[in-house]
Design a protein around this motif. Structure first.
Motif, PDB file in Angstrom:
ATOM      1  N   LEU A  37      56.137   5.241  42.603  1.00 41.23           N
ATOM      2  CA  LEU A  37      57.533   5.549  42.944  1.00 41.23           C
ATOM      3  C   LEU A  37      58.158   6.619  42.049  1.00 41.23           C
ATOM      4  O   LEU A  37      58.892   7.469  42.557  1.00 41.23           O
ATOM      5  CB  LEU A  37      58.391   4.283  42.950  1.00 41.23           C
ATOM      6  CG  LEU A  37      58.374   3.486  44.244  1.00 41.23           C
ATOM      7  CD1 LEU A  37      59.205   2.214  44.113  1.00 41.23           C
ATOM      8  CD2 LEU A  37      58.843   4.303  45.426  1.00 41.23           C
ATOM      9  N   SER A  44      64.211   3.744  40.708  1.00 41.68           N
ATOM     10  CA  SER A  44      64.288   3.147  42.045  1.00 41.68           C
ATOM     11  C   SER A  44      64.608   1.671  41.934  1.00 41.68           C
ATOM     12  O   SER A  44      64.196   1.009  40.981  1.00 41.68           O
ATOM     13  CB  SER A  44      62.949   3.281  42.781  1.00 41.68           C
ATOM     14  OG  SER A  44      62.550   4.614  42.899  1.00 41.68           O
ATOM     15  N   LEU A  46      64.421  -1.782  44.554  1.00 42.44           N
ATOM     16  CA  LEU A  46      64.068  -2.289  45.874  1.00 42.44           C
ATOM     17  C   LEU A  46      63.797  -3.782  45.808  1.00 42.44           C
ATOM     18  O   LEU A  46      63.577  -4.337  44.734  1.00 42.44           O
ATOM     19  CB  LEU A  46      62.870  -1.554  46.468  1.00 42.44           C
ATOM     20  CG  LEU A  46      61.489  -1.835  45.887  1.00 42.44           C
ATOM     21  CD1 LEU A  46      60.443  -1.558  46.943  1.00 42.44           C
ATOM     22  CD2 LEU A  46      61.226  -0.979  44.680  1.00 42.44           C
ATOM     23  N   PRO A  76      65.302   0.528  55.025  1.00 42.51           N
ATOM     24  CA  PRO A  76      65.933   1.440  54.061  1.00 42.51           C
ATOM     25  C   PRO A  76      67.383   1.036  53.798  1.00 42.51           C
ATOM     26  O   PRO A  76      68.084   0.561  54.698  1.00 42.51           O
ATOM     27  CB  PRO A  76      65.869   2.798  54.764  1.00 42.51           C
ATOM     28  CG  PRO A  76      64.820   2.654  55.809  1.00 42.51           C
ATOM     29  CD  PRO A  76      64.838   1.213  56.226  1.00 42.51           C
ATOM     30  N   LEU A  92      66.585   1.792  47.152  1.00 42.44           N
ATOM     31  CA  LEU A  92      65.713   2.246  48.246  1.00 42.44           C
ATOM     32  C   LEU A  92      65.859   1.371  49.484  1.00 42.44           C
ATOM     33  O   LEU A  92      65.968   1.869  50.588  1.00 42.44           O
ATOM     34  CB  LEU A  92      64.247   2.223  47.812  1.00 42.44           C
ATOM     35  CG  LEU A  92      63.774   3.348  46.931  1.00 42.44           C
ATOM     36  CD1 LEU A  92      62.301   3.165  46.585  1.00 42.44           C
ATOM     37  CD2 LEU A  92      63.983   4.683  47.611  1.00 42.44           C
ATOM     38  N   SER A 125      56.950   1.422  51.005  1.00 47.46           N
ATOM     39  CA  SER A 125      57.815   2.243  50.146  1.00 47.46           C
ATOM     40  C   SER A 125      57.951   3.663  50.686  1.00 47.46           C
ATOM     41  O   SER A 125      59.038   4.252  50.618  1.00 47.46           O
ATOM     42  CB  SER A 125      57.262   2.283  48.718  1.00 47.46           C
ATOM     43  OG  SER A 125      57.303   1.000  48.140  1.00 47.46           O
ATOM     44  N   LEU A 128      60.538   3.629  53.184  1.00 42.22           N
ATOM     45  CA  LEU A 128      61.865   3.599  52.558  1.00 42.22           C
ATOM     46  C   LEU A 128      62.277   4.987  52.070  1.00 42.22           C
ATOM     47  O   LEU A 128      63.455   5.317  52.040  1.00 42.22           O
ATOM     48  CB  LEU A 128      61.887   2.621  51.382  1.00 42.22           C
ATOM     49  CG  LEU A 128      61.681   1.147  51.705  1.00 42.22           C
ATOM     50  CD1 LEU A 128      61.705   0.319  50.423  1.00 42.22           C
ATOM     51  CD2 LEU A 128      62.708   0.633  52.703  1.00 42.22           C
ATOM     52  N   LEU A 129      61.291   5.798  51.704  1.00 39.97           N
ATOM     53  CA  LEU A 129      61.551   7.155  51.222  1.00 39.97           C
ATOM     54  C   LEU A 129      61.688   8.166  52.365  1.00 39.97           C
ATOM     55  O   LEU A 129      61.901   9.353  52.115  1.00 39.97           O
ATOM     56  CB  LEU A 129      60.437   7.592  50.265  1.00 39.97           C
ATOM     57  CG  LEU A 129      60.425   6.869  48.918  1.00 39.97           C
ATOM     58  CD1 LEU A 129      59.080   7.044  48.223  1.00 39.97           C
ATOM     59  CD2 LEU A 129      61.573   7.363  48.038  1.00 39.97           C
TER      60      LEU A 129
END
Length: 162
Positions: A37, A44, A46, A76, A92, A125, A128-129
């Motif tokens: 990450l 970050s 999460l 997200p 995130l 992840s 989420l990005l």
């Protein structure tokens, strides 16, 4: 002048809602997340919630209109910009991972437990990005990135023999 050193790059809210005993520990998840990450953003935050098939199926049906459990769902964060500026860690979002589905996939695909769980954390992840795999070009970009990152983490290509 005093220097402050940030040692935590990822703030993890780890929730175990699964009856399954074969799941990665909070520390394992945090270690894996900290390996990739920070390449995308220095800090970050999460949530990783590990669930059983019933909860996964309910959420998959509610949000994706699919009536079966799935390995990982990504939600997200939708935080207004003025709130994001005041937060210590960039939020995130949430990952929901179904322990039974992930463990069954690892077994069926002849993958190690750690390799497949790390892959699911990475895959979720990346969603989420902002990465996706709906279109072929997007899928190729995302898979290439996953392969590269997992190899840096010491795991094999997750797409071999599939």
């Amino acid at each position: 002048m005093r220097q402050v050193r940030v040692t935590k790059m990822v703030e993890l809210d780890y929730q175990n809602a699964s009856t399954n005993k074969q799941i990665p520990s909070e520390q394992q998840c945090l270690d894996w997340l900290n390996q990739f990450l920070p390449e995308f953003q220095s800090l970050s935050e999460l949530t990783v919630r590990i669930v059983d098939e019933d909860e996964s199926q309910m959420l998959n049906h509610q949000y994706r209109d699919k009536a079966k459990p799935t390995n990982v769902l990504s939600f997200p964060a939708e935080v207004p910009p003025f709130i994001t500026e005041e937060m210590e860690f960039p939020l995130l979002g949430d990952l929901i991972i179904c322990s039974q589905v992930v463990n069954q996939e690892a077994q069926e695909q002849n993958k190690s437990f750690d390799a497949h769980w790390a892959h699911m954390l990475l895959h979720g992840s990346l969603h989420l990005l902002g990465y996706d795999h709906v279109e072929d070009e997007e899928a190729q970009e995302m898979e290439s990135l996953e392969i590269e990152i997992l190899q840096k983490m010491g795991f094999p290509n997750p797409y071999n023999d599939q």
